[in-house]
Design a protein around this motif. Structure first.
Motif, short mmCIF file in Angstrom:
data_model
loop_
_atom_site.label_atom_id
_atom_site.label_comp_id
_atom_site.label_asym_id
_atom_site.label_seq_id
_atom_site.Cartn_x
_atom_site.Cartn_y
_atom_site.Cartn_z
N LEU A 147 0.84 -1.19 0.00
CA LEU A 147 0.00 0.00 0.00
C LEU A 147 0.88 1.25 0.00
N GLU A 148 0.26 2.42 -0.15
CA GLU A 148 1.03 3.67 -0.19
C GLU A 148 1.80 3.88 1.10
N GLN A 149 1.17 3.59 2.25
CA GLN A 149 1.86 3.77 3.53
C GLN A 149 3.01 2.77 3.67
N THR A 150 2.87 1.60 3.05
CA THR A 150 3.99 0.64 3.04
C THR A 150 5.18 1.27 2.33
N ARG A 151 4.92 1.87 1.18
CA ARG A 151 6.00 2.51 0.42
C ARG A 151 6.58 3.69 1.19
N ARG A 152 5.72 4.47 1.85
CA ARG A 152 6.20 5.63 2.60
C ARG A 152 7.15 5.18 3.71
N HIS A 153 6.74 4.18 4.47
CA HIS A 153 7.58 3.72 5.58
C HIS A 153 8.88 3.11 5.08
N ALA A 154 8.81 2.35 3.99
CA ALA A 154 10.03 1.77 3.43
C ALA A 154 10.98 2.87 2.96
N THR A 155 10.43 3.92 2.36
CA THR A 155 11.26 5.02 1.87
C THR A 155 11.91 5.77 3.01
N ILE A 156 11.14 6.08 4.05
CA ILE A 156 11.70 6.78 5.20
C ILE A 156 12.80 5.95 5.86
N ALA A 157 12.54 4.66 6.01
CA ALA A 157 13.55 3.78 6.62
C ALA A 157 14.84 3.76 5.80
N SER A 158 14.70 3.72 4.48
CA SER A 158 15.90 3.69 3.63
C SER A 158 16.63 5.03 3.68
N LEU A 159 15.88 6.15 3.71
CA LEU A 159 16.52 7.46 3.81
C LEU A 159 17.29 7.59 5.11
N LEU A 160 16.79 6.94 6.16
CA LEU A 160 17.45 6.99 7.46
C LEU A 160 18.58 5.99 7.56
N LEU A 388 6.60 21.74 0.57
CA LEU A 388 6.43 20.37 1.06
C LEU A 388 5.39 20.37 2.18
N TYR A 389 4.36 19.56 2.00
CA TYR A 389 3.31 19.48 3.00
C TYR A 389 3.53 18.27 3.91
N MET A 390 2.67 18.11 4.90
CA MET A 390 2.85 17.09 5.92
C MET A 390 3.02 15.70 5.31
N ASN A 391 4.02 14.97 5.82
CA ASN A 391 4.37 13.61 5.42
C ASN A 391 5.06 13.54 4.06
N ALA A 392 5.28 14.69 3.43
CA ALA A 392 6.00 14.69 2.16
C ALA A 392 7.47 14.37 2.40
N ILE A 393 8.05 13.64 1.46
CA ILE A 393 9.48 13.33 1.48
C ILE A 393 10.12 14.14 0.36
N GLY A 394 11.02 15.04 0.70
CA GLY A 394 11.53 15.96 -0.31
C GLY A 394 13.03 16.16 -0.26
N LYS A 395 13.55 16.67 -1.37
CA LYS A 395 14.94 17.11 -1.45
C LYS A 395 14.95 18.62 -1.32
N VAL A 396 15.87 19.14 -0.49
CA VAL A 396 15.91 20.57 -0.23
C VAL A 396 17.34 21.08 -0.26
N ARG A 397 17.46 22.39 -0.33
CA ARG A 397 18.74 23.07 -0.19
C ARG A 397 18.70 23.84 1.12
N LEU A 398 19.73 23.67 1.95
CA LEU A 398 19.84 24.38 3.22
C LEU A 398 20.87 25.49 3.06
#
Length: 497
Positions: A147-160, A388-398
């Motif tokens: 599901l979409e939340q499955t993908r979201r959690h997998a993505t966040i885990a991999s980013l971390l 970027l809105y809530m729960n969005a996963i984004g690339k940014v410049r600091l």
């Protein structure tokens, strides 16, 4: 085993395997999380793990049986999720809200497991649990698949930085132990994981409620599955190393109990150090040697990642809270702009150009965040984004007002991670991971066409006070360079003449 546990074990369809041969115990605990979509059985799985590894005390077992009254399923088993869902709201709604940590062990190693919520509105809590984990157990309901939340959690885990995944295809009993369905889910997730750079995946069909392929094998119901159980997989997993970079100590406090002692306190965030080592203090660039390493009760010959220490140097240097003491031959990146990936955690999201507080370790700095792109979870592609809105996963410049100090998150998750704080509300609005330093400094153009000028402090004051700047202030920002940065600038200019 308690009487209650004996009764439950007899009710399961799983039969214990033969007693495994004793092996050398791994002294390093494995930190793991359970994640995935709502109602995929995360709390039930951990409860079953605790039960079958004998981590549930007799009084806890009795309480579980009592609290499960009226909640038993067709097999007469207690509600294992109650071992995790301790908040009243969690028990009333039958969901996980906060992160719950539990401890259990086998003959081979010990484990620290975080049960994280599946609801989208609590994604920030899932990210908290994943930030310290070595492995992720991603649950999928065998009936509904990815599901979409499955993908979201997998993505966040991999980013971390989590690169070890267990795909737990749960509730397989509700599909009649359908092998074709399991293979389909496994194949779909492996294709998605490749786009995240994750290759180490163990897919396991299981029934968390019945205990099949959790601790004990479920070969009676799934003779077609010959892979490892969940516990066998966890016992062979590896702990992430914190030695991929040199020594890192973010100074939390300067200790000065008397005129004869000055020490710099903090927790080692990477590498190791011993008396006699040469170190550098950032961002000033001052160099010194380690004279002594002190803890609360003794003087140490060395310190490694995770140690809380007081570092004494051989000379008087200017060191303040928020500075970083690092290996002289393996330094982090210092700059005014960095690329990062973030997860937005509040409804207001991340506003382009807004100035936030960025906190990393004991250092807090003003930063301007410029969203660049956002991950589309369904396709795995990065699309241009202005906000970027809530729960969005984004690339940014600091973009910083003063020099920032980071390692890429892939190299050190402590010195490469940060949170963003809204200065107006003090809410944590995002968590992020630095991916690298941007090189276009000095005259850095932001996404809105503005220019950031880095100038020595006295020159910056003159420029900002001029009428010309006042008339063009909508086109440029001026930041004041530190004395060390200005000295480096003049030295570089002199060498070019």
């Amino acid at each position: 085993m308690t009487a209650a546990q004996t009764a439950v074990s007899a009710a399961t369809v799983a039969s214990p395997a033969a007693e495994p041969q004793k092996a050398l115990r791994d002294s390093r605990p494995l930190r793991l999380i359970t994640c995935g979509s709502v109602d995929d059985g995360k709390s039930t799985l951990i409860g079953r793990l605790l039960w079958d590894t004998k981590a549930v005390k007799e009084d806890q077992a009795a309480t579980l049986q009592r609290d499960s009254t009226g909640k038993q399923n067709d097999l007469g088993l207690p509600d294992f999720a109650l071992l995790l869902d301790g908040l009243q709201a969690e028990r009333e709604q039958g969901i996980t809200i906060d992160v719950a940590y539990r401890y259990f062990s086998t003959d081979k190693r010990s484990f620290i497991v975080a049960d994280t919520p599946g609801h989208e509105q609590y994604t920030r809590n899932m990210a908290t649990g994943a930030s310290t984990a070595d492995l992720a157990i991603l649950l999928v309901d065998a009936r509904f698949g990815i599901l979409e939340q499955t993908r979201r959690h997998a993505t966040i885990a991999s980013l971390l930085g989590i690169k070890q995944f267990v795909l737990a295809v749960n509730k397989i009993d509700l599909t009649g132990y359908d092998r074709a369905g399991f293979d389909k889910v496994s194949h779909e997730f492996r294709e998605f994981a490749l786009s995240l750079g994750v290759k180490q995946i163990t897919a396991i069909p299981m029934s968390a409620l019945k205990g099949e392929n959790v601790v004990y094998r479920g070969q009676g119901a799934m003779p077609w599955y010959n892979g490892p159980t969940l516990v066998e997989t966890l016992e062979l997993a590896t702990v992430r190393s914190s030695q991929t970079v040199g020594f890192r100590l973010s100074v939390q406090r300067v200790s000065r109990p008397g005129e004869s002692f000055r020490g710099y306190q903090g927790t080692v965030a990477g590498g190791s150090v011993k008396p006699g080592d040469s170190v550098m203090i950032l961002p000033s660039g001052m160099v010194a040697n380690v004279s002594k390493i002190v803890t609360f009760d003794l003087v140490r010959n060395a310190a490694v990642a995770g140690d809380a220490i007081t570092l004494v140097l051989d000379r008087q240097v200017d060191v303040a809270r928020g500075d970083m003491i690092v290996s002289i031959d393996a330094q982090p990146q210092v700059g005014l702009a960095f690329d990062a990936q973030i997860v937005a955690l509040q409804p207001e999201g991340i506003e382009p150009g807004k100035r936030y507080w960025l906190k990393s370790g004991s250092r807090r700095q003003r930063v301007q965040v410029q969203p660049l792109s956002q991950l589309e979870l369904k396709t795995g592609s990065w699309n241009a984004a202005q906000r970027l809105y809530m729960n969005a996963i984004g690339k940014v410049r600091l973009v910083f007002d003063e020099a920032a100090i980071f390692d890429p998150y892939e190299q050190n998750r402590l010195s490469g991670s940060f949170i963003l704080i809204d200065p107006e509300t003090n809410n944590t609005v995002a968590g992020g991971m630095v991916t690298g330093k941007r090189t276009e400094l000095g005259g850095l153009h932001n996404g809105e066409g503005r220019v950031i000028l880095s100038l020595p402090a006295d020159l910056a004051e003159q420029i900002m006070a001029s009428e010309l700047f006042a008339s063009r202030s909508h086109e440029a920002d001026v930041r004041r360079m530190t004395a060390a940065e200005a000295a480096d600038l003049w030295a570089s200019a002199a060498s070019d003449i």
